[in-house]
Design an enzyme around this catalytic site. Structure first.
Site, PDB file in Angstrom:
ATOM      1  N   ASN A   9       0.955  -1.694  -0.561  1.00 19.05           N
ATOM      2  CA  ASN A   9      -0.192   0.108  -0.256  1.00 19.05           C
ATOM      3  C   ASN A   9       0.721   1.258   0.175  1.00 19.05           C
ATOM      4  O   ASN A   9       2.009   2.158   0.881  1.00 19.05           O
ATOM      5  CB  ASN A   9      -1.010   0.060   1.572  1.00 19.05           C
ATOM      6  CG  ASN A   9      -1.781   1.516   1.528  1.00 19.05           C
ATOM      7  OD1 ASN A   9      -2.245   1.824   0.391  1.00 19.05           O
ATOM      8  ND2 ASN A   9      -2.676   1.046   2.768  1.00 19.05           N
ATOM      9  N   TRP A  10       1.544   1.516  -1.244  1.00 14.71           N
ATOM     10  CA  TRP A  10       1.780   2.808  -1.367  1.00 14.71           C
ATOM     11  C   TRP A  10       1.443   4.004  -1.056  1.00 14.71           C
ATOM     12  O   TRP A  10       2.178   4.946   0.016  1.00 14.71           O
ATOM     13  CB  TRP A  10       2.036   3.532  -2.677  1.00 14.71           C
ATOM     14  CG  TRP A  10       3.130   2.745  -3.408  1.00 14.71           C
ATOM     15  CD1 TRP A  10       3.871   0.968  -2.936  1.00 14.71           C
ATOM     16  CD2 TRP A  10       2.991   2.903  -4.877  1.00 14.71           C
ATOM     17  NE1 TRP A  10       4.227   0.537  -3.907  1.00 14.71           N
ATOM     18  CE2 TRP A  10       3.804   0.866  -4.688  1.00 14.71           C
ATOM     19  CE3 TRP A  10       3.159   3.263  -6.123  1.00 14.71           C
ATOM     20  CZ2 TRP A  10       4.535   1.128  -6.237  1.00 14.71           C
ATOM     21  CZ3 TRP A  10       3.294   3.073  -7.179  1.00 14.71           C
ATOM     22  CH2 TRP A  10       3.785   1.426  -7.619  1.00 14.71           C
ATOM     23  N   LYS A  11       0.581   4.615  -0.395  1.00 17.28           N
ATOM     24  CA  LYS A  11      -0.732   5.664   0.583  1.00 17.28           C
ATOM     25  C   LYS A  11      -0.228   6.565  -0.428  1.00 17.28           C
ATOM     26  O   LYS A  11       0.203   6.578  -1.410  1.00 17.28           O
ATOM     27  CB  LYS A  11      -0.136   5.249   1.188  1.00 17.28           C
ATOM     28  CG  LYS A  11      -0.034   4.393   2.285  1.00 17.28           C
ATOM     29  CD  LYS A  11      -0.380   4.373   4.314  1.00 17.28           C
ATOM     30  CE  LYS A  11      -0.536   2.872   4.631  1.00 17.28           C
ATOM     31  NZ  LYS A  11      -0.640   3.140   6.053  1.00 17.28           N
ATOM     32  N   HIS A  97      -9.336   1.231   4.626  1.00 15.54           N
ATOM     33  CA  HIS A  97      -8.518   1.639   4.922  1.00 15.54           C
ATOM     34  C   HIS A  97      -8.451   2.747   7.109  1.00 15.54           C
ATOM     35  O   HIS A  97      -9.963   3.374   6.738  1.00 15.54           O
ATOM     36  CB  HIS A  97      -7.408   2.251   4.553  1.00 15.54           C
ATOM     37  CG  HIS A  97      -6.153   2.249   5.164  1.00 15.54           C
ATOM     38  ND1 HIS A  97      -5.209   2.954   5.842  1.00 15.54           N
ATOM     39  CD2 HIS A  97      -4.720   1.097   5.026  1.00 15.54           C
ATOM     40  CE1 HIS A  97      -4.581   2.536   6.388  1.00 15.54           C
ATOM     41  NE2 HIS A  97      -4.159   1.817   5.594  1.00 15.54           N
ATOM     42  N   GLU A  99      -7.151   4.707   7.868  1.00 17.10           N
ATOM     43  CA  GLU A  99      -6.776   5.911   7.815  1.00 17.10           C
ATOM     44  C   GLU A  99      -7.511   7.068   6.813  1.00 17.10           C
ATOM     45  O   GLU A  99      -7.939   7.810   6.906  1.00 17.10           O
ATOM     46  CB  GLU A  99      -5.254   6.480   6.519  1.00 17.10           C
ATOM     47  CG  GLU A  99      -4.181   6.185   7.281  1.00 17.10           C
ATOM     48  CD  GLU A  99      -2.985   5.599   6.638  1.00 17.10           C
ATOM     49  OE1 GLU A  99      -2.712   5.751   5.768  1.00 17.10           O
ATOM     50  OE2 GLU A  99      -2.423   4.154   7.326  1.00 17.10           O
ATOM     51  N   GLU A 169      -5.210  -5.035  10.233  1.00 19.46           N
ATOM     52  CA  GLU A 169      -4.706  -3.415  10.838  1.00 19.46           C
ATOM     53  C   GLU A 169      -4.497  -3.020  12.188  1.00 19.46           C
ATOM     54  O   GLU A 169      -5.911  -2.493  11.728  1.00 19.46           O
ATOM     55  CB  GLU A 169      -4.026  -2.633   9.757  1.00 19.46           C
ATOM     56  CG  GLU A 169      -4.314  -3.374   8.161  1.00 19.46           C
ATOM     57  CD  GLU A 169      -3.474  -1.975   7.305  1.00 19.46           C
ATOM     58  OE1 GLU A 169      -2.848  -2.261   6.745  1.00 19.46           O
ATOM     59  OE2 GLU A 169      -4.273  -1.178   7.383  1.00 19.46           O
ATOM     60  N   GLY A 175       2.531   2.342  10.830  1.00 21.34           N
ATOM     61  CA  GLY A 175       3.411   3.820  10.780  1.00 21.34           C
ATOM     62  C   GLY A 175       4.658   4.036  12.012  1.00 21.34           C
ATOM     63  O   GLY A 175       5.406   4.896  11.917  1.00 21.34           O
ATOM     64  N   SER A 215       3.672  -1.859  10.181  1.00 23.10           N
ATOM     65  CA  SER A 215       4.946  -2.264  10.607  1.00 23.10           C
ATOM     66  C   SER A 215       5.739  -3.522   9.966  1.00 23.10           C
ATOM     67  O   SER A 215       6.414  -4.279  10.820  1.00 23.10           O
ATOM     68  CB  SER A 215       5.244  -1.671  11.840  1.00 23.10           C
ATOM     69  OG  SER A 215       4.817  -1.132  12.313  1.00 23.10           O
ATOM     70  N   GLY A 236       3.236  -0.695   4.380  1.00 22.71           N
ATOM     71  CA  GLY A 236       2.989   0.344   3.381  1.00 22.71           C
ATOM     72  C   GLY A 236       4.274   1.028   3.720  1.00 22.71           C
ATOM     73  O   GLY A 236       4.880   0.032   2.506  1.00 22.71           O
ATOM     74  N   GLY A 237       5.131   1.535   4.567  1.00 27.74           N
ATOM     75  CA  GLY A 237       6.661   1.568   4.499  1.00 27.74           C
ATOM     76  C   GLY A 237       7.388   0.476   4.150  1.00 27.74           C
ATOM     77  O   GLY A 237       8.000   1.483   2.733  1.00 27.74           O
TER      78      GLY A 237
HETATM   79  P1  13P Z   1       2.689   0.510   7.489  1.00 26.21           P
HETATM   80  O1  13P Z   1       3.413  -0.979   7.135  1.00 26.21           O
HETATM   81  O2  13P Z   1       3.836   1.863   7.186  1.00 26.21           O
HETATM   82  O3  13P Z   1       2.796   0.425   9.021  1.00 26.21           O
HETATM   83  O4  13P Z   1       1.344   1.099   7.270  1.00 26.21           O
HETATM   84  C1  13P Z   1       0.198  -0.400   7.679  1.00 26.21           C
HETATM   85  C2  13P Z   1      -0.389  -0.334   6.511  1.00 26.21           C
HETATM   86  O5  13P Z   1      -1.230   0.848   7.100  1.00 26.21           O
HETATM   87  C3  13P Z   1      -1.001  -1.280   5.852  1.00 26.21           C
HETATM   88  O6  13P Z   1      -2.479  -0.316   4.504  1.00 26.21           O
END
Ligand code: 13P
Length: 253
Positions: A9-11, A97, A99, A169, A175, A215, A236-237
């Site tokens: 997930n590049w966000k 998600h 967010e 999640e 994050g 994470s 994500g990251g």
């Molecule tokens: P991180 O891997 O950066 O914690 O993000 C997880 C996430 O929200 C994937 O959708």
């Protein structure tokens, strides 16, 4: 066998050029995915077509949108519908998600409407659930997540849920560099599967891929994915770095 999935997930990160370079670097590793393994890139809308091209010759690689609107079509300036995503060849859509729930006030009703639109348009939802820290500290995470599943998925038929993808999640792990322990992940994933078995049946529950997100990194993916009810991750990251994500893909069961 249910699918084992490494989803990136590049966000809201990377330019198109950086994104294509990242995908090409990952593909150049030539990882031969097994029949039941998939890699999904959940990328910004404007890059869907551009990333669809390099992955088209790689088996079991797919693209996902990170969201869609909850109305079918009409005067909603700036929004993107499920039908539009389907028309550009998206395979999956992340729905709910944390967010989006938090910053865009997405509620259960909107999420169930989005899921219906995805299914009507042959898009596979990746439905996200997970509790905030306060709920975890009060040890109420099981009922919290169960309610998220009930409110947004329980209107679906068993047929729709066969092979469905859910991502657990925990918000406190996103994050933050703080992962759930593999035991905590396994406990919640088993709970989710149990909730689905009770509402539907064990055949449906066993067919659902439940991804862990929060994470996930190259150095913890194998341990987390090794748990019985963890069918990969939504990352994500660490998915913004080719070497990290390659190791994560190779950590799939
Ligand atoms: P991180 O891997 O950066 O914690 O993000 C997880 C996430 O929200 C994937 O959708």
């Amino acid at each position: 066998m249910r699918k084992q999935i490494a989803a990136a997930n590049w966000k809201m990160n990377l330019t198109m050029e950086q994104g294509i370079e990242l995908v090409e670097n990952i593909l150049s590793e030539n990882i031969q995915l097994k029949d039941d393994q998939e890699v999904i890139f959940a990328i910004p809308f404007p890059y869907l077509l551009a990333v669809k091209d390099p992955i088209k010759t790689s088996r079991n690689y797919f693209i996902a949108a990170q969201n869609c609107y909850f109305q079918k079509s009409g005067a909603y300036t700036g929004e993107v519908s499920a039908e539009m995503l389907s028309s550009v060849g998206a395979n999956y859509v992340i729905i709910g998600h944390s967010e989006r729930r938090e910053y865009f006030n997405e509620n259960h009703q909107m999420l169930s409407a989005k899921i219906n639109l995805c299914l009507e348009n042959n898009l596979k939802p990746i439905f996200c659930c997970g509790e905030p820290l306060s709920i975890r500290e009060a040890n109420e995470q099981n009922s919290f997540v169960e309610n998220q599943l009930k409110e947004s998925l329980f209107h679906l038929s068993a047929e729709h849920l066969k092979g469905f993808v859910i991502a657990y999640e925990p918000i406190w792990a996103i994050g933050t560099g703080k992962t759930a322990s593999s035991a905590q992940a396994q406990e919640m994933h088993a709970h989710i599967r149990n909730v689905m078995a009770n509402k539907y049946n064990s055949e449906v529950a066993d067919s659902i891929s439940i991804l862990y997100g929060g994470s996930v990194k190259a150095n913890n993916a194998a341990e987390i994915f090794g748990e019985k009810d963890v069918d990969g991750g939504l990352v994500g990251g660490a998915a913004l770095n080719a070497a990290e994500f390659i190791t994560i893909i190779k950590s799939l069961k």
